[in-house]
Design an enzyme around this catalytic site. Sequence first.
Site, short mmCIF file in Angstrom:
data_model
loop_
_atom_site.label_atom_id
_atom_site.label_comp_id
_atom_site.label_asym_id
_atom_site.label_seq_id
_atom_site.Cartn_x
_atom_site.Cartn_y
_atom_site.Cartn_z
CB SER A 1 -37.48 3.78 -24.75
OG SER A 1 -38.51 4.37 -25.52
CB THR B 1 -37.00 -40.35 -5.67
OG1 THR B 1 -36.50 -41.36 -4.80
CG2 THR B 1 -38.14 -40.91 -6.51
CG HIS B 2 -34.70 -38.37 -2.39
ND1 HIS B 2 -35.08 -37.41 -1.49
CD2 HIS B 2 -35.75 -39.24 -2.48
CE1 HIS B 2 -36.30 -37.67 -1.03
NE2 HIS B 2 -36.74 -38.78 -1.62
CB SER C 1 -10.92 -27.31 -21.02
OG SER C 1 -9.86 -26.69 -20.31
CE LYS D 1 -13.84 -31.28 -18.08
NZ LYS D 1 -14.11 -30.05 -17.32
CD GLU E 1 -21.67 -26.70 -18.03
OE1 GLU E 1 -21.14 -26.44 -16.94
OE2 GLU E 1 -21.02 -26.87 -19.08
CE1 TYR F 1 -46.87 4.27 -20.79
CE2 TYR F 1 -46.40 6.48 -20.01
CZ TYR F 1 -45.99 5.32 -20.62
OH TYR F 1 -44.70 5.20 -21.06
CD GLN G 1 -39.31 4.62 -22.08
OE1 GLN G 1 -40.04 5.42 -22.65
NE2 GLN G 1 -38.10 4.95 -21.67
N1 ARG Z 1 -41.78 5.12 -24.84
C1 ARG Z 1 -43.00 5.09 -24.08
C2 ARG Z 1 -43.23 3.70 -23.49
O1 ARG Z 1 -42.64 2.80 -23.96
C3 ARG Z 1 -44.17 5.44 -24.94
C4 ARG Z 1 -45.28 6.09 -24.24
C5 ARG Z 1 -44.83 7.38 -23.67
N2 ARG Z 1 -45.93 8.14 -23.22
C6 ARG Z 1 -45.76 9.25 -22.52
N3 ARG Z 1 -46.78 9.91 -22.19
N4 ARG Z 1 -44.56 9.65 -22.18
O2 ARG Z 1 -43.96 3.52 -22.56
#
Ligand code: ARG
Length: 479
Positions: A37, A180-181, A302, A308, A315, A342, A347
């Site tokens: 990550s 309204t509407h 445009s 335009k 938007e 956890y 993650q």
């Molecule tokens: N990258 C993980 C997260 O964002 C950190 C915690 C990971 N913990 C584990 N036991 N794998 O949640």
Amino acid sequence: MGGTGQADVEGRALSDQPWGGRFGEEPDPLIDRFTRSLAVDSRLLREDIAGSRAYAKALVGAGVLTGDEQRRIDQALREIEAELHTESTDPPPPLWGRAGVGGLIPEDIHMAVEHRLREKLGPLGGKLHTGRSRNDQVAVDLRLYVKTAGVQLLEAISMLEATLIVRAEEHLDTVMPGYTHTQRAQPVLLAHHLLAYVEMLRRDHGRVRDALNRADVSPLGAGALAGSGFPIDRAALAEELGFAMAAANSLDAVGDRDFVLELMAACSMAMVHLSRLCGEIVLWTSAEFAFASLPDALASGSSMMPNKKNPCAAELVRAKSGRVAGDLVNLLMVLKGLPLAYNRDLQEDKEALFDAVDTTLSCLQVTARLVAGLRFDREAMRSAALAGYTLATEVADYLSRKGMPFRDAHRVVGQLVAKAIESHRQIEDFSLAELQQFSSLFAADVSDHLTLEGALKSRDVIGGTAPARVKEALARVKA
Ligand code: ARG
């Protein structure tokens, strides 16, 4: 092939997974890439370092580190923050890659910092994680992030409020049709219309504040799930990090993300308000309404049609509200049904949160720019208000004040409006004698009520569009 569990300080080709002791195989590259990550959570570098610096101090209190060791760790962490402080990229900057082996990149920001710490300090770097888990570490990082992001959101909301207030003050005497509407209904002041959004934004501000108050709790010292096995002074640690208190339950501390959801819910609600405001900007700047125009600098053209001028930014704000609501639903669905505590599912919270915050912040800024730049056409708004039989309710109210039951007055004025439509006239074009053919209660004073100003003036209640009330409301929000 077993990992050594040691830092590769020499740059030799060693497996460097922290869990290498238990594992007999190198990670599969596909799974490694999939579970990593770093590209997303590298944004938490500052929070991660702050959490670790405070944690190192707590480890001195717990008798795990000496004062000298803590100072060396602190110094190294500050250096790492300076080294790694760079925009998130995937693959990450070379420094982070170097911490791993054979292209093995640290799994997340926590491992990246730890790798680098061990490169710098050797075995001492490996002491920092004593009694800590990435589970309480990531939770503390995220709460610190939410607190910072929340303050930025509060500032951006206040800025848009201030812009709307300035525009409302310029238009205390600009009359427009209220709808309204999407059908013309009754005259209102443009200031009143703009102040309606200020009220919404004030509530959005309150919702972000509420979310921040509840996020202000430190999970650090919860360990992986059961509480740290070392005598960490969690209250002092919470205070060191600027939290109001330490989380009361370790499983809850590492397992819930309701504080993320709350901020995203506040973002979603604010985005719905922005979407409605920007939707109105799209309507108002159309030739069909022509109530306002945007300066060229705030519009787009445009590629094909030379005529335009498009309100693209408005938007896009309207569209991005859906994206933020999607982020919220995304995390709601991630959390639903997760057993305590956890789970790696958590993650996935960060991409949604970062996107919701980034999108909401930019939309608040863009909307403020659009509101500041809008050029209102007072005359067009006034004639639209006059053309839409918007005085009909006022005339019905007039008859009720003269004693006619409102239901009857409604019917009488309905007939009057039908006649006006049929003869291509406005109600105010009818002579008194003509009006009296509909009801004998019409008298000369009806002319006071057959003007936009008369209709506005009689909406004289708290929150009404009577000019005096709108001035009061403006003074209240300015205070
Ligand atoms: N990258 C993980 C997260 O964002 C950190 C915690 C990971 N913990 C584990 N036991 N794998 O949640």
